[in-house]
Scaffold this active site. Structure first.
Site, mmCIF file in Angstrom:
data_model
loop_
_atom_site.group_PDB
_atom_site.id
_atom_site.type_symbol
_atom_site.label_atom_id
_atom_site.label_comp_id
_atom_site.label_asym_id
_atom_site.label_seq_id
_atom_site.Cartn_x
_atom_site.Cartn_y
_atom_site.Cartn_z
ATOM 1 N N LEU A 164 0.870 -1.169 0.000
ATOM 2 C CA LEU A 164 0.000 0.000 0.000
ATOM 3 C C LEU A 164 0.908 1.221 0.000
ATOM 4 O O LEU A 164 1.808 1.327 0.841
ATOM 5 C CB LEU A 164 -0.880 0.037 1.260
ATOM 6 C CG LEU A 164 -2.291 -0.551 1.197
ATOM 7 C CD1 LEU A 164 -2.985 -0.361 2.540
ATOM 8 C CD2 LEU A 164 -3.123 0.047 0.096
ATOM 9 N N ASP A 165 0.703 2.145 -0.936
ATOM 10 C CA ASP A 165 1.524 3.348 -0.996
ATOM 11 C C ASP A 165 1.473 4.102 0.321
ATOM 12 O O ASP A 165 0.469 4.036 1.042
ATOM 13 C CB ASP A 165 1.041 4.266 -2.118
ATOM 14 C CG ASP A 165 1.339 3.704 -3.497
ATOM 15 O OD1 ASP A 165 2.208 2.819 -3.598
ATOM 16 O OD2 ASP A 165 0.699 4.147 -4.470
ATOM 17 N N PRO A 166 2.526 4.869 0.639
ATOM 18 C CA PRO A 166 2.520 5.651 1.886
ATOM 19 C C PRO A 166 1.306 6.565 2.023
ATOM 20 O O PRO A 166 0.790 6.746 3.126
ATOM 21 C CB PRO A 166 3.824 6.463 1.797
ATOM 22 C CG PRO A 166 4.742 5.570 1.026
ATOM 23 C CD PRO A 166 3.856 4.912 -0.006
ATOM 24 N N LEU A 167 0.805 7.138 0.910
ATOM 25 C CA LEU A 167 -0.354 8.035 1.014
ATOM 26 C C LEU A 167 -1.654 7.283 1.250
ATOM 27 O O LEU A 167 -2.673 7.870 1.616
ATOM 28 C CB LEU A 167 -0.473 8.928 -0.218
ATOM 29 C CG LEU A 167 -0.921 8.338 -1.558
ATOM 30 C CD1 LEU A 167 -2.442 8.188 -1.649
ATOM 31 C CD2 LEU A 167 -0.462 9.235 -2.701
ATOM 32 N N ALA A 168 -1.637 5.961 1.012
ATOM 33 C CA ALA A 168 -2.847 5.155 1.201
ATOM 34 C C ALA A 168 -2.961 4.700 2.648
ATOM 35 O O ALA A 168 -1.968 4.522 3.351
ATOM 36 C CB ALA A 168 -2.825 3.947 0.272
#
EC number: 5.4.99.25
Length: 310
Positions: A49-53
């Site tokens: 999961l991307d850091p912004l997610a």
């Protein structure tokens, strides 16, 4: 006097933790934090999961890591927030703005765009992704200003529902197949609408039958005692809950856990994945692992290390 540090003892912890990953943390950072809190010997996450997610991130420990690949192959569900009227270098809010537009779509145009991308479509993975090219992740090339041609991949959008829609923002509930990049979907929808768009928020709500409501935050997990953290773990077979199950008697269990095949009369010809349970000597039925049924013979495929005999 110099103070000596006590070496942290790692434990053989087995199970699955359903974590609500916080904003700004990478999947590996979240994993390492929880692994440290559990004092676990071995751990792995089930897809980045991307850091912004934020949202649902199943973490596997010990024997549960043997079945983590099935989570990578599972369908997913997200709540995606699209910022309308601007495209960025990364396809999300972390990139620099490339183009802006004063054009704003109406609800009819939004519904048409959503319908267009529902079903199978050829999606080109973004440059800012962890996909490898010649051994290096694409995002490293992107950061160096190097463009790499990426072949489109066929993915499936099962359903898209509009949760809210305003002049500058569109919030969608997206059900999709593995390999779907929601950032790319957001860009494609923005292009279809003619105004451009980028992903400004992403929250995973479901994967492989697990739901966001079942998760725990890092802060909540940290506030627990070690015993409470252990109790929070789901058993390894929760990762295989969608597969059919068979139970073996003590003799067949002993053979299978020695790596031998077992005769198993069945009307089914071939079943590639079966949850197998058996009597390991305690008098209680225990989960053994994953097996394959072929022509009425059960073959061990991936067994728990805690039940395998040398």
């Amino acid at each position: 006097m110099k103070q000596t540090q006590t070496k942290r003892i790692k434990r053989p912890v087995h199970g699955v933790l359903l974590l609500d990953k916080p904003y700004g943390a990478s999947s590996n950072q979240a994993l390492q934090k929880c692994k440290w809190l559990l004092q676990a010997e071995k751990g792995g996450h089930t897809g980045v999961l991307d850091p912004l997610a934020t949202g649902l991130l199943p973490l596997c420990f010990g024997d549960a890591t043997k079945f983590a690949q099935r989570m990578l192959d599972a369908d997913k569900r997200y709540v995606a927030t699209l910022k309308l009227g601007a495209t960025t270098t990364t396809g999300d809010l972390e990139g620099e703005v490339l183009q802006t537009s004063s054009l704003r779509p109406d609800r009819t145009a939004v519904d048409e765009a959503i319908a267009h991308f529902t079903g199978e479509y050829e999606q080109v993975p973004p440059m800012y992704s962890a996909l490898k090219h010649e051994g290096r992740p694409l995002y490293e090339y992107a950061r160096a200003g190097i463009h790499i041609e990426r072949p489109a991949r066929r993915i499936t959008i099962y359903a898209i529902e509009v949760l809210s829609f305003s002049e500058d923002e569109l919030v969608l509930d997206v059900r999709c197949s593995k390999g779907t990049y929601i950032r790319t979907l957001s860009e494609d929808i923005g292009a279809r609408l003619g105004c451009g768009a980028h992903l400004s928020g992403l929250r995973r709500t479901e994967t492989a039958g697990f739901r966001l409501e079942e998760t725990i935050t890092v802060a909540e997990f940290e506030a627990m005692t070690l015993a409470e953290r252990d109790a929070r773990l789901l058993p390894a077979d929760s990762l295989l809950a969608d597969l059919p199950a068979v139970t073996l008697d003590a003799a067949a269990t002993d053979k299978l856990t020695h790596g031998l095949s077992v005769r198993f009369p069945s009307e089914d010809g071939t079943i590639a994945g079966l949850r197998v349970y058996g009597d390991t000597g305690s008098g209680q039925v225990s989960f053994l692992g994953l097996a394959e049924l072929l022509d009425q013979v059960l073959y061990p495929r991936r067994l728990l290390s805690t039940v395998v005999h040398s």
